[in-house]
Write a protein that holds these residues in place. Sequence first.
Motif, PDB file in Angstrom:
ATOM      1  N   UNK A  71       0.849  -1.190   0.000  1.00 50.67           N
ATOM      2  CA  UNK A  71       0.000   0.000   0.000  1.00 50.67           C
ATOM      3  C   UNK A  71       0.888   1.246   0.000  1.00 50.67           C
ATOM      4  N   UNK A  72       0.652   2.146  -0.966  1.00 53.78           N
ATOM      5  CA  UNK A  72       1.392   3.406  -1.003  1.00 53.78           C
ATOM      6  C   UNK A  72       2.655   3.393  -1.834  1.00 53.78           C
ATOM      7  N   UNK A  73       3.003   2.245  -2.402  1.00 55.03           N
ATOM      8  CA  UNK A  73       4.243   2.158  -3.169  1.00 55.03           C
ATOM      9  C   UNK A  73       4.068   2.545  -4.640  1.00 55.03           C
ATOM     10  N   UNK A  74       5.187   2.928  -5.275  1.00 55.22           N
ATOM     11  CA  UNK A  74       5.286   2.942  -6.733  1.00 55.22           C
ATOM     12  C   UNK A  74       6.305   1.868  -7.091  1.00 55.22           C
ATOM     13  N   UNK A 112     -11.595   8.205 -12.197  1.00 54.87           N
ATOM     14  CA  UNK A 112     -13.027   8.295 -11.904  1.00 54.87           C
ATOM     15  C   UNK A 112     -13.527   7.012 -11.234  1.00 54.87           C
ATOM     16  N   UNK A 113     -12.801   5.914 -11.435  1.00 56.29           N
ATOM     17  CA  UNK A 113     -13.199   4.664 -10.769  1.00 56.29           C
ATOM     18  C   UNK A 113     -12.699   4.612  -9.312  1.00 56.29           C
ATOM     19  N   UNK A 114     -12.074   5.675  -8.878  1.00 57.41           N
ATOM     20  CA  UNK A 114     -11.464   5.773  -7.537  1.00 57.41           C
ATOM     21  C   UNK A 114     -10.635   4.531  -7.191  1.00 57.41           C
ATOM     22  N   UNK A 115      -9.551   4.335  -7.934  1.00 56.47           N
ATOM     23  CA  UNK A 115      -8.726   3.139  -7.749  1.00 56.47           C
ATOM     24  C   UNK A 115      -7.838   3.217  -6.502  1.00 56.47           C
ATOM     25  N   UNK A 116      -7.505   2.046  -5.986  1.00 57.00           N
ATOM     26  CA  UNK A 116      -6.468   1.974  -4.940  1.00 57.00           C
ATOM     27  C   UNK A 116      -5.125   1.675  -5.581  1.00 57.00           C
ATOM     28  N   UNK A 117      -5.173   0.939  -6.700  1.00 55.57           N
ATOM     29  CA  UNK A 117      -3.950   0.605  -7.446  1.00 55.57           C
ATOM     30  C   UNK A 117      -4.184   0.945  -8.915  1.00 55.57           C
ATOM     31  N   UNK A 118      -3.301   1.759  -9.476  1.00 54.08           N
ATOM     32  CA  UNK A 118      -3.352   2.020 -10.914  1.00 54.08           C
ATOM     33  C   UNK A 118      -2.178   1.307 -11.567  1.00 54.08           C
ATOM     34  N   UNK A 119      -2.505   0.518 -12.596  1.00 52.90           N
ATOM     35  CA  UNK A 119      -1.472  -0.208 -13.347  1.00 52.90           C
ATOM     36  C   UNK A 119      -1.342   0.467 -14.705  1.00 52.90           C
ATOM     37  N   UNK A 120      -0.161   0.967 -14.996  1.00 52.54           N
ATOM     38  CA  UNK A 120       0.052   1.736 -16.225  1.00 52.54           C
ATOM     39  C   UNK A 120       0.952   0.954 -17.174  1.00 52.54           C
ATOM     40  N   UNK A 121       0.461   0.745 -18.401  1.00 55.38           N
ATOM     41  CA  UNK A 121       1.250   0.002 -19.382  1.00 55.38           C
ATOM     42  C   UNK A 121       1.927   0.955 -20.358  1.00 55.38           C
ATOM     43  N   UNK A 122       3.214   1.137 -20.172  1.00 53.15           N
ATOM     44  CA  UNK A 122       4.029   2.011 -21.022  1.00 53.15           C
ATOM     45  C   UNK A 122       3.372   3.351 -21.330  1.00 53.15           C
ATOM     46  N   UNK A 123       3.031   4.091 -20.256  1.00 58.69           N
ATOM     47  CA  UNK A 123       2.313   5.351 -20.473  1.00 58.69           C
ATOM     48  C   UNK A 123       3.134   6.396 -21.225  1.00 58.69           C
ATOM     49  N   UNK A 124       4.455   6.308 -21.198  1.00 55.68           N
ATOM     50  CA  UNK A 124       5.262   7.359 -21.837  1.00 55.68           C
ATOM     51  C   UNK A 124       5.464   7.120 -23.327  1.00 55.68           C
ATOM     52  N   UNK A 125       5.006   5.972 -23.801  1.00 53.78           N
ATOM     53  CA  UNK A 125       5.232   5.603 -25.199  1.00 53.78           C
ATOM     54  C   UNK A 125       4.643   6.646 -26.156  1.00 53.78           C
ATOM     55  N   UNK A 126       5.476   7.164 -27.035  1.00 53.45           N
ATOM     56  CA  UNK A 126       5.009   8.089 -28.066  1.00 53.45           C
ATOM     57  C   UNK A 126       4.798   9.520 -27.596  1.00 53.45           C
ATOM     58  N   UNK A 127       5.118   9.813 -26.336  1.00 52.81           N
ATOM     59  CA  UNK A 127       4.929  11.185 -25.853  1.00 52.81           C
ATOM     60  C   UNK A 127       6.199  12.013 -26.055  1.00 52.81           C
ATOM     61  N   UNK A 133       3.771  10.738  -9.610  1.00 60.09           N
ATOM     62  CA  UNK A 133       4.197  11.025  -8.229  1.00 60.09           C
ATOM     63  C   UNK A 133       3.077  11.682  -7.429  1.00 60.09           C
ATOM     64  N   UNK A 134       2.360  12.585  -8.096  1.00 58.69           N
ATOM     65  CA  UNK A 134       1.251  13.287  -7.451  1.00 58.69           C
ATOM     66  C   UNK A 134       0.139  12.320  -7.030  1.00 58.69           C
ATOM     67  N   UNK A 135      -0.214  11.429  -7.947  1.00 58.79           N
ATOM     68  CA  UNK A 135      -1.270  10.452  -7.643  1.00 58.79           C
ATOM     69  C   UNK A 135      -0.853   9.612  -6.444  1.00 58.79           C
ATOM     70  N   UNK A 136       0.428   9.255  -6.427  1.00 58.53           N
ATOM     71  CA  UNK A 136       0.948   8.446  -5.335  1.00 58.53           C
ATOM     72  C   UNK A 136       0.875   9.209  -4.001  1.00 58.53           C
ATOM     73  N   UNK A 170      11.419   5.643 -15.075  1.00 57.32           N
ATOM     74  CA  UNK A 170      10.640   4.746 -14.213  1.00 57.32           C
ATOM     75  C   UNK A 170      11.364   4.545 -12.881  1.00 57.32           C
ATOM     76  N   UNK A 171      12.685   4.363 -12.936  1.00 56.03           N
ATOM     77  CA  UNK A 171      13.432   4.122 -11.702  1.00 56.03           C
ATOM     78  C   UNK A 171      13.558   5.395 -10.866  1.00 56.03           C
ATOM     79  N   UNK A 172      13.329   6.542 -11.501  1.00 55.20           N
ATOM     80  CA  UNK A 172      13.350   7.787 -10.750  1.00 55.20           C
ATOM     81  C   UNK A 172      12.100   7.933  -9.878  1.00 55.20           C
ATOM     82  N   UNK A 173      10.951   7.510 -10.386  1.00 56.25           N
ATOM     83  CA  UNK A 173       9.720   7.685  -9.591  1.00 56.25           C
ATOM     84  C   UNK A 173       9.429   6.490  -8.683  1.00 56.25           C
TER      85      UNK A 173
END
Length: 239
Positions: free
Chosen positions: A31-34, A154-169, A182-185, A201-204
């Motif tokens: 709980x609370x980790x990234x 909007x689903x008020x998650x306790x755990x968000x799983x992100x699949x390669x969110x930085x891809x193409x940005x 970091x903010x969400x965490x 990824x290793x920074x956050x």
Amino acid sequence: RRAAMLLEVTGLHVRYGRTHAVKAVDLHVAEGEIVTVLGANGAGKTSLLRALHGAVKPAGGSIRFAGDDLTAQSSAERVTRGMMLVPEGRQIFVSMSVHENLLMGAYLRRDGDWARDLKSVYDRFPNLAERRDMPASVLSGGEQQMLAIGRALVSRPRLVMLDEPSLGLSPLFVNNLFNLIKELNRDGISILLVEQNTAMALEVASRGYVLELGSLVLEGGADALAGNAALAEAYLGDH
Ligand code: ATP
């Protein structure tokens, strides 16, 4: 004392016919980790997340969330309990409005009390509020990623799983994205972050796992992994 375990994955296997995509993976998120999962293309990262989300049935192993075994539960049940996936490529509905996309996040809320969460998503992402009634197709790549994350929130998650969110940005959006994570965490959401952008990824993250050909080959504190020069070369390819 060990922090309360939110996600506990034990001996997880995913197979597609003869392809053994995930092999005996053990991982956890307190709980609370990234926590980040790193690996090259085809290492099995997406398959792992799809199994955690319930989109593929594991060939073995167990998935416990907040103390309950959810291995046999549907994706919908997992979402309702607070496990939310932001899939690779965002998977937003481009012909629907921004607002309608966000409402999809409310769909599985059992408590029906999502109006407050929707408002806080608009407060957090003014760009989305301004484009509320426009089709999602008008959003930039970075804004579409915000929309995909907003929909998850909007689903008020306790755990968000992100699949390669930085891809193409663009680099600027990648920066915004990692700040947002970091903010969400800080707001109390635990994060499982699958990335090819190892350095960011290793920074956050506080801890990380490295997948190679479906198996976990390394795990440890983010600082130790970041300092492990052999890691990038051996498992992650060039970036
Ligand atoms: P990427 O970064 O490309 O998403 P990944 O680390 O997420 O890679 P996966 O997409 O999970 O890796 O793929 C792991 C292995 O499973 C690969 O060998 C891939 O070809 C295979 N695979 C993935 N999905 C399927 C499928 N639906 N049917 C058959 N094989 C699949």
